[in-house]
Each structure stands twice: as C-alpha cells, then as structure tokens.
Design a protein around this motif. Structure first.
Motif, short mmCIF file in Angstrom:
data_model
loop_
_atom_site.label_atom_id
_atom_site.label_comp_id
_atom_site.label_asym_id
_atom_site.label_seq_id
_atom_site.Cartn_x
_atom_site.Cartn_y
_atom_site.Cartn_z
N PHE A 60 2.66 45.38 10.55
CA PHE A 60 2.14 46.43 10.25
C PHE A 60 1.74 46.32 8.66
N PRO B 290 0.25 55.24 14.76
CA PRO B 290 0.12 53.76 15.48
C PRO B 290 1.40 52.82 15.52
N THR C 2 -5.61 51.72 14.18
CA THR C 2 -4.30 51.08 13.55
C THR C 2 -4.64 49.91 12.58
#
Length: 310
Positions: free
Chosen positions: A11, A112, A203
């Motif tokens: 991420f 997300p 996302t």
C-alpha cells in the motif's frame, strides 16, 4: 508486527510510486486532480455502493460503536482545539488543526487497506467511521470557521453544509446502496460485475493519487505538524481504544476496526478546506506529509496490536 508491516508495505509502495511520479513531474498536478476525481466520484463510490447494497441498515448502524467513536474522536478534537487556542490561534485555525488531529484518510486509504488486512467485514464499520467524519466533523469545521470570521452563524451556512453532504458521492453511494438493500433488490450479474470492475480501481487509484498529491505538499512549520501528527497517529487511536473498550465495551472485532481507522494519517481533503478558506494551508500540508510518512511504522504496529485483542 513484521508480518503486518510486510502486508501494509505494498500500500505504501503505491503511495511512494505516486509521490515519485508527482515529484519528477511525470504526473503533473492536473493529472492528480483528475485521478482523484475519478476515484472519488466513480471507483470508490462503486465500491461503497456495492458493499452497502449487501448490508442492512441494522448491520451498518451500531449505536455503541458510533458513540464510542464520537467520544474518542471528540476528545482529541477538543484537546487540539484547546492547544491551538492556548497558542493564541484564531478559532478558524484551531478548527483546522483539530480536524488534522482527529480525522484520518478513511475513504482513500482506510477502507481498501483495512478490508484486506482485517477482512471485508471491516467495511461496514469503516463506513460508520466515514459517515461520522463527514456528517459531524466535516460540518463542524465549516461552522466554526464561519463563526470565527463572521461572529455568528447564518442559516444559509447550515444550508450550504447540508447541500455539501447531499452532494458528497460517498454519502450518496452508501445511502443508495442501503436503499437497494432495504427494498430487497438483487443487482443483476452484469451490474454487479460492472461495480466490481470499477470498484477494484479504487485501491490502486486512491493510493497513487495520495502519493502524487503529497508531492505538492511542503514540510514547513514542522513543530506544529509534529504535534498534530502525534495527536493523529497516537492520541486518536488511544482515545478511541479507551472509549470503545472501557466506556462502551464494544465487541473486540468492531473495536479493532475502529482503533485501526483512528490510526490512519491525516485526511488529504483537509488541505482542500484549508486552502479554500485560506486558513493555515502550510500547517495542514506539513501534517499530511509527516503523518503519512510516519504511519508506515505506526499503523502496522497498531494493527498488529488490535489483531491481538481477545
């Protein structure tokens, strides 16, 4: 903690990729603005609509959860306001700083990320966090800034706040999804496939947009930004944990989601508000940049901690 850190690393790698693209000029501010608009109005809204359409209002509304989050967040909001006022800042500046200390990036980062780390069951609880942030605190900052400037609250301001909520695509998506669920409708397979396809873009698009937007942020006023970052990344989840587990005795799983959501870095849309009103945009910019960078370490540690809740 190492396992959680490695899970969150992709991420933050996407955020770093967006930051690099923005910093080198390969992805200019205009492109970032349009990517953010795509995620906000289309991809994230599709994701929220799809999930809320499979939930009932009873599953999305938990009084103790909402009250616990309101109490913990409100306590940090009030503390940040008092600290700003003790530094002889105006009420408008205090409201902006309080927003930085208490409102995280739930929409673009939290939903997300936590869906993958804590499971899809976390999405409903994150929607409650997002709804409280938007309805209560995003309205509060507009009201406080207006009172600070005009000395009173005009009825038209409340109308503007209400209109802003009605036009917010995330709120519209959640309400529309709940309406579909309440009516007992089942979305046709092609419609569901469309929502899945569009929602899956939320996302990577959101994370890349976060990074690209950070490339335009400055790191000025680091002393204040450091205080706001500490409040957001540490005091906010601590206050929410105390409220959820001590005062309201929220069940472990929803409490874990709430605490993890409270540990998210400062929301990027606060900068838009600060810039719009001309109130401390440099402070907000530095707080967003610093909190996002440090959350690479603090967020996995807090998530690892909440996963250990009995």
């Amino acid at each position: 903690m190492l396992a959680v850190f490695l899970e969150t690393l992709p991420f933050f790698a996407l955020i770093a990729l967006g930051y690099g693209a923005g910093r080198t000029g390969f992805f200019p501010p205009e492109a970032t603005a349009y990517l953010t608009k795509f995620v906000f109005y289309f991809a994230l809204s599709a994701m929220l609509f799809r999930f809320s359409a499979t939930l009932s209002l009873g599953e999305l509304w938990d009084r103790d959860f909402v009250c616990a989050y309101l109490l913990g967040t409100g306590a940090v909001y009030l503390l940040a306001t008092l600290v700003a006022l003790l530094r002889r800042r105006s009420m408008a500046e205090a409201a902006v700083e309080a927003q930085c200390a208490a409102i995280g990036n739930t929409g673009f980062l939290g939903i997300p990320m936590l869906a993958l780390l804590l499971g899809e069951a976390s999405i409903g609880y994150n929607m409650m966090v997002l709804a409280v942030d938007l309805v209560v605190f995003s309205s509060l900052i507009v009201i406080l800034v207006t009172i600070s400037r005009e000395g009173r609250l005009r009825p038209r301001v409340l109308g503007t706040v209400a209109l802003g909520l009605v036009k917010n695509p995330m709120i519209v998506a959640i309400v529309a999804g709940l309406a579909v669920s309440a009516l007992g409708w089942t979305l046709p397979a092609p419609a569901m496939d469309f929502l899945v396809l569009l929602g899956n873009a939320a996302t990577p698009g959101a994370l890349f947009a976060i990074g690209a937007s950070l490339a335009t942020k400055s790191a000025e006023r680091l002393a204040v930004a450091g205080w706001l970052t500490t409040a957001k990344l540490l005091l906010h989840p601590a206050a929410v944990a105390l409220s959820a587990l001590w005062f309201f005795e929220v069940a472990p799983y929803p409490a874990a989601v709430m605490i993890a959501a409270a540990a998210l870095p400062v929301a990027g849309n606060i900068y838009i508000l600060a810039q719009h009103y001309g109130v401390a945009p440099q402070r907000v910019s530095a707080a967003i940049l610093l909190s996002t960078a440090l959350s690479i370490l603090t967020l996995p540690a807090i998530i690892a901690g909440v996963l250990a809740l009995p």
